[in-house]
Motif scaffolding. Structure first.
Motif, mmCIF file in Angstrom:
data_model
loop_
_atom_site.group_PDB
_atom_site.id
_atom_site.type_symbol
_atom_site.label_atom_id
_atom_site.label_comp_id
_atom_site.label_asym_id
_atom_site.label_seq_id
_atom_site.Cartn_x
_atom_site.Cartn_y
_atom_site.Cartn_z
ATOM 1 N N TYR A 198 -21.942 95.853 43.834
ATOM 2 C CA TYR A 198 -23.238 95.942 44.515
ATOM 3 C C TYR A 198 -24.047 94.646 44.425
ATOM 4 O O TYR A 198 -24.972 94.442 45.231
ATOM 5 C CB TYR A 198 -24.037 97.162 44.024
ATOM 6 C CG TYR A 198 -23.632 98.423 44.767
ATOM 7 C CD1 TYR A 198 -24.173 98.718 46.016
ATOM 8 C CD2 TYR A 198 -22.665 99.285 44.260
ATOM 9 C CE1 TYR A 198 -23.783 99.846 46.726
ATOM 10 C CE2 TYR A 198 -22.259 100.417 44.961
ATOM 11 C CZ TYR A 198 -22.832 100.690 46.192
ATOM 12 O OH TYR A 198 -22.429 101.805 46.900
ATOM 13 N N MET A 218 -14.390 90.663 50.075
ATOM 14 C CA MET A 218 -14.844 91.833 50.821
ATOM 15 C C MET A 218 -16.161 91.574 51.551
ATOM 16 O O MET A 218 -16.289 91.896 52.741
ATOM 17 C CB MET A 218 -15.004 92.997 49.843
ATOM 18 C CG MET A 218 -15.458 94.283 50.451
ATOM 19 S SD MET A 218 -15.493 95.593 49.194
ATOM 20 C CE MET A 218 -17.140 95.391 48.538
ATOM 21 N N GLY A 221 -16.709 91.446 55.625
ATOM 22 C CA GLY A 221 -17.700 92.320 56.259
ATOM 23 C C GLY A 221 -18.613 91.537 57.195
ATOM 24 O O GLY A 221 -18.915 91.982 58.309
ATOM 25 N N SER A 279 -16.993 90.632 60.614
ATOM 26 C CA SER A 279 -17.012 91.716 61.602
ATOM 27 C C SER A 279 -18.435 92.004 62.087
ATOM 28 O O SER A 279 -18.655 92.274 63.274
ATOM 29 C CB SER A 279 -16.384 92.978 61.001
ATOM 30 O OG SER A 279 -15.020 92.731 60.689
ATOM 31 N N TYR A 298 -27.391 101.263 56.651
ATOM 32 C CA TYR A 298 -26.188 100.485 56.310
ATOM 33 C C TYR A 298 -25.574 100.978 55.008
ATOM 34 O O TYR A 298 -24.366 100.959 54.833
ATOM 35 C CB TYR A 298 -26.520 98.993 56.177
ATOM 36 C CG TYR A 298 -26.654 98.282 57.501
ATOM 37 C CD1 TYR A 298 -25.550 97.707 58.124
ATOM 38 C CD2 TYR A 298 -27.883 98.195 58.154
ATOM 39 C CE1 TYR A 298 -25.654 97.059 59.337
ATOM 40 C CE2 TYR A 298 -28.007 97.547 59.371
ATOM 41 C CZ TYR A 298 -26.888 96.982 59.964
ATOM 42 O OH TYR A 298 -27.001 96.346 61.174
ATOM 43 N N TYR A 299 -26.428 101.404 54.075
ATOM 44 C CA TYR A 299 -25.905 101.838 52.773
ATOM 45 C C TYR A 299 -25.103 103.142 52.854
ATOM 46 O O TYR A 299 -24.328 103.434 51.953
ATOM 47 C CB TYR A 299 -27.033 101.913 51.726
ATOM 48 C CG TYR A 299 -27.285 100.554 51.100
ATOM 49 C CD1 TYR A 299 -26.486 100.083 50.049
ATOM 50 C CD2 TYR A 299 -28.273 99.713 51.587
ATOM 51 C CE1 TYR A 299 -26.693 98.829 49.506
ATOM 52 C CE2 TYR A 299 -28.482 98.450 51.049
ATOM 53 C CZ TYR A 299 -27.690 98.016 50.002
ATOM 54 O OH TYR A 299 -27.880 96.768 49.461
ATOM 55 N N LEU A 336 -21.797 101.617 53.288
ATOM 56 C CA LEU A 336 -21.424 100.843 52.097
ATOM 57 C C LEU A 336 -21.002 101.770 50.961
ATOM 58 O O LEU A 336 -20.028 101.508 50.254
ATOM 59 C CB LEU A 336 -22.589 99.953 51.646
ATOM 60 C CG LEU A 336 -23.007 98.853 52.638
ATOM 61 C CD1 LEU A 336 -24.166 98.035 52.072
ATOM 62 C CD2 LEU A 336 -21.843 97.933 52.982
ATOM 63 N N ARG A 337 -21.723 102.885 50.790
ATOM 64 C CA ARG A 337 -21.390 103.808 49.694
ATOM 65 C C ARG A 337 -20.148 104.632 49.991
ATOM 66 O O ARG A 337 -19.379 104.952 49.093
ATOM 67 C CB ARG A 337 -22.555 104.779 49.445
ATOM 68 C CG ARG A 337 -23.744 104.115 48.805
ATOM 69 C CD ARG A 337 -24.709 105.113 48.169
ATOM 70 N NE ARG A 337 -25.951 104.415 47.868
ATOM 71 C CZ ARG A 337 -26.971 104.306 48.716
ATOM 72 N NH1 ARG A 337 -26.937 104.907 49.885
ATOM 73 N NH2 ARG A 337 -28.041 103.619 48.374
ATOM 74 N N LEU A 341 -16.919 102.012 52.576
ATOM 75 C CA LEU A 341 -16.571 100.767 51.889
ATOM 76 C C LEU A 341 -16.322 101.004 50.399
ATOM 77 O O LEU A 341 -15.190 100.978 49.938
ATOM 78 C CB LEU A 341 -17.651 99.698 52.105
ATOM 79 C CG LEU A 341 -17.293 98.317 51.547
ATOM 80 C CD1 LEU A 341 -16.168 97.659 52.310
ATOM 81 C CD2 LEU A 341 -18.501 97.384 51.562
ATOM 82 N N MET A 342 -17.359 101.289 49.639
ATOM 83 C CA MET A 342 -17.179 101.429 48.190
ATOM 84 C C MET A 342 -16.396 102.692 47.844
ATOM 85 O O MET A 342 -15.741 102.749 46.803
ATOM 86 C CB MET A 342 -18.519 101.389 47.460
ATOM 87 C CG MET A 342 -19.094 99.990 47.344
ATOM 88 S SD MET A 342 -17.962 98.781 46.550
ATOM 89 C CE MET A 342 -17.794 99.512 44.915
ATOM 90 N N MET A 375 -18.688 96.304 60.137
ATOM 91 C CA MET A 375 -18.845 95.546 58.895
ATOM 92 C C MET A 375 -18.054 96.150 57.736
ATOM 93 O O MET A 375 -17.346 95.434 57.013
ATOM 94 C CB MET A 375 -20.331 95.497 58.548
ATOM 95 C CG MET A 375 -20.675 94.739 57.306
ATOM 96 S SD MET A 375 -22.480 94.655 57.108
ATOM 97 C CE MET A 375 -22.772 96.161 56.191
ATOM 98 N N ASN A 426 -15.492 98.110 57.905
ATOM 99 C CA ASN A 426 -14.062 97.990 58.191
ATOM 100 C C ASN A 426 -13.549 96.585 57.876
ATOM 101 O O ASN A 426 -12.496 96.422 57.256
ATOM 102 C CB ASN A 426 -13.786 98.329 59.669
ATOM 103 C CG ASN A 426 -13.866 99.823 59.955
ATOM 104 O OD1 ASN A 426 -13.926 100.643 59.049
ATOM 105 N ND2 ASN A 426 -13.864 100.181 61.232
ATOM 106 N N GLY A 443 -14.830 94.474 55.811
ATOM 107 C CA GLY A 443 -14.846 94.285 54.357
ATOM 108 C C GLY A 443 -13.600 94.835 53.703
ATOM 109 O O GLY A 443 -13.010 94.205 52.810
#
Lengths: 199, 199
Positions: A80, A127, A131, A134, B79-80, B83-84, B87-88, B127, B129, B131
């Motif tokens: 993060y 990563m 990101g 893209s 966006y998060y 991301l959560r 992505l993560m 984004m 993807n 990443g």
């Protein structure tokens, strides 16, 4: 042109700033010791800095952090750091910065070769760079007012060679002139949504 | 082989699961209605699910969310979501999942064509993807015990064509057989750190 260069005091930033200063009004943005105080990891700081400056023709970001460590040592929180700073920091800079650009202005972000060709300890750094590549292609489909968004992705630069060469075995350092030219291509060219790779 | 397919009840997942079930023991992971309850957006849920299952030979993830909306309507918090989750969630699945795989096992993640060729409303989805594409290449340099990590990146699939065709003007739908084969290539092939593109 009036140009804000965030990270304009760094290894790459100071060379890029010196170049653009020859023919433009350049403001250096930095967390400390810049003309303008800005921390891209904090959206409120971006807004506050841009509100103080007023209209710009170009924003260049050569800033943003991500944690380098062995994959098995990176915690979820460690990822993060990069997500908040180098990834969302640059996304927020486009989200917010577009409102402070004159029509036809440009935003230039920065990533690096890790997105395409990673080395060890960079699962987080690679990563976030990927990101952004893209994101830039996607935002180009929607951004208004003729604003251009590009990203410069450099290999290891000459001026960082001594510090980083052990992390990049066999990589050929990029001359600082080529590094500067990548930013010139973005700011003074007409390209939109480009990943400008100099490897 | 014993295979966990997270999202194995979804549009793509159910076809992939049916294929692997012919010759393997397949467990479906899902937030609800699976054989195993798992929410990849929550690291504790990943650990708990894998702890219950014990050793596996392959993990396939065809799950993860990101918010689709116009660039000017996506908030930082929006966006998060991606991301959560996408992505993560997938990064954590590799971080945690590696400990529950037999030697030489594989982890297959999922992204999509947006990483390389976005459409409108996908600044967040593209984004995350992108990443993951870079993450997979980076983690391949470090992961131990012979574990292989790949990512399948599909274009719009046949079975989602009616729902999504207006978002992907001019895109040619991918047959479900080709979609299944991308996962077969990852699980039954020997490739490591590959982005398996089927566009």
């Amino acid at each position: 042109m009036k140009i804000l260069i965030i990270g304009g005091n760094g290894t790459i930033g100071k060379k890029v700033s010196a170049h653009f200063r020859e023919k433009n009004e350049v403001l250096i943005g930095a967390r400390t010791n810049g003309d303008v105080q800005i921390d891209i990891a904090d959206a409120a700081s971006i807004t506050s800095a841009l509100e103080d400056i007023g209209k710009l023709d170009a924003i260049i970001c050569i800033a943003g952090e991500a944690k380098w460590a062995n994959f098995n040592e990176l915690s979820e929180d460690d990822y993060y750091i990069g997500l908040r700073s180098k990834l969302m920091g640059q996304v927020n800079l486009v989200r917010i910065g577009q409102k402070y650009l004159n029509a036809g202005g440009s935003i230039t972000l920065s990533t690096g070769i890790l997105a395409d060709d990673p080395v060890i300890k960079t699962t987080s750094a690679a990563m976030v760079n990927g990101g952004i590549h893209s994101f830039v292609q996607a935002v180009d489909l929607e951004i208004e007012n003729g604003i251009r968004v590009n990203v410069v992705s450099l290999g290891m630069v000459e001026d960082a060679y001594d510090k980083y060469k052990d992390y990049f075995p066999g990589h050929n350092p990029i001359t600082m002139d080529k590094a500067i030219n990548a930013y010139v291509r973005s700011v003074d060219g007409r390209g939109c949504g480009e990943v400008i790779r100099v490897y």
